[in-house]
Design a protein around this motif. Structure first.
Motif, short mmCIF file in Angstrom:
data_model
loop_
_atom_site.label_atom_id
_atom_site.label_comp_id
_atom_site.label_asym_id
_atom_site.label_seq_id
_atom_site.Cartn_x
_atom_site.Cartn_y
_atom_site.Cartn_z
N ALA A 196 2.61 4.75 -24.26
CA ALA A 196 3.60 5.82 -24.26
C ALA A 196 4.57 5.41 -23.39
CB ALA A 196 2.98 7.20 -24.28
N GLY A 197 4.29 4.54 -22.64
CA GLY A 197 5.22 4.04 -21.32
C GLY A 197 4.93 4.80 -20.09
N GLN A 198 3.99 5.72 -20.14
CA GLN A 198 3.93 6.66 -18.88
C GLN A 198 3.59 5.84 -17.82
OE1 GLN A 198 4.65 9.87 -19.01
NE2 GLN A 198 5.11 9.58 -21.11
N PHE A 199 3.01 4.59 -17.73
CA PHE A 199 2.85 3.79 -16.47
C PHE A 199 4.12 3.02 -16.03
CE2 PHE A 199 -1.75 3.38 -17.98
CZ PHE A 199 -1.98 4.66 -17.49
N ALA A 200 5.12 2.97 -16.92
CA ALA A 200 6.62 2.12 -16.70
C ALA A 200 7.03 2.69 -15.25
CB ALA A 200 7.39 2.44 -17.84
N GLY A 201 7.08 1.84 -14.56
CA GLY A 201 8.03 2.09 -13.28
C GLY A 201 6.94 2.60 -12.05
N ASP A 205 -0.33 -3.06 -11.65
CA ASP A 205 -0.75 -4.05 -12.59
C ASP A 205 -1.69 -3.22 -13.56
OD1 ASP A 205 -1.77 -5.96 -14.26
OD2 ASP A 205 -1.95 -7.33 -12.84
N THR A 206 -0.93 -2.83 -14.91
CA THR A 206 -1.70 -2.35 -15.86
C THR A 206 -3.12 -2.81 -16.43
OG1 THR A 206 -0.40 -3.08 -17.62
CG2 THR A 206 0.24 -0.98 -16.70
N ASP A 207 -2.95 -4.18 -16.55
CA ASP A 207 -4.06 -5.03 -16.92
C ASP A 207 -5.18 -4.78 -15.79
OD1 ASP A 207 -2.72 -6.04 -18.90
OD2 ASP A 207 -2.32 -7.95 -17.90
#
Length: 219
Positions: A196-201, A205-207
């Motif tokens: 949903a793009g909640q981690f954008a910005g 590192d999402t991985d």
């Protein structure tokens, strides 16, 4: 006795149904599943709306078919991952994430907000149950998995002794059911926010975050 050979009519019907589903996924990617319209698909294909109803009785039948295809795709991916030598539950979690990242719209159709006015028939859950079974089978094989005699008497594990319908009769002891359910919820929670793009910005590192969450879930 050999396999039945499809007739030209059956092959044509399968081709048209596949084309309808292709346009349906394109619509979902553009405007979401709630905006899915057989009449709009018919217009794209250059045929009348009623002509498409010979292939799908209505929007709900088409959505059901898309959901079944989505679950089948993930179940097949899970089976393949589990068959790899040395596969563990973290490998299966990575498999689910990889599948979800390939097509977020497919993921959200299965695990996102329900489509308004759509009620999934029981048949859509049959394939989805395979996914949980693969996960539970892999959990049971983990060297750290507790046996029925060793499991701690945690309150929720005790609760799962009599509330395990979601596991479809899997023989895993309640403590393993608890661990598997916790991992499943954690995977879905992270993926829902990530897709949903909640981690954008947020600048991390999402991985690495996913790996850390999975490691914590199975320690």
């Amino acid at each position: 006795m050999g396999a039945k050979t499809e007739t030209p009519r059956e092959r044509y019907r399968a081709q048209v149904r596949a084309e309808i589903k292709k346009h349906a996924w394109e619509q979902i990617a553009t405007a979401g599943a709630s905006a899915l319209s057989l009449n709009a698909i018919a217009k794209q294909m250059g045929v009348s709306g009623p002509a498409l109803y010979r292939y799908y009785a209505g929007r709900d039948e088409l959505i059901t078919e898309l959901i079944k295809d989505g679950y089948r795709s993930l179940a097949d991916r899970m089976h393949a991952a589990a068959d790899d030598e040395g596969a563990d539950v973290r490998a299966l979690a990575r498999t689910i994430r990889g599948w979800a990242l390939e097509d977020p719209h497919r993921y959200f159709l299965l695990y996102g907000t329900p489509v308004p006015g759509y009620h999934a028939p029981d048949e859509t859950t049959v394939i989805s149950q395979e996914i949980m079974t693969v996960l539970l089978d892999t959990f049971v094989r983990e060297p750290w998995a507790p046996t029925a005699a060793e499991e701690p008497e945690a309150p929720f594990a005790a609760h799962l002794r009599d509330h395990r319908a979601w596991a479809q009769g899997h023989p895993a002891p309640p403590a393993v059911l608890h661990r598997a359910l916790s991992l499943w919820v954690r995977v879905q929670g992270v993926l829902s926010l990530e897709l949903a793009g909640q981690f954008a910005g947020m600048g991390f590192d999402t991985d690495a975050f996913f790996e850390a969450e999975m490691a914590d879930a199975v320690k």
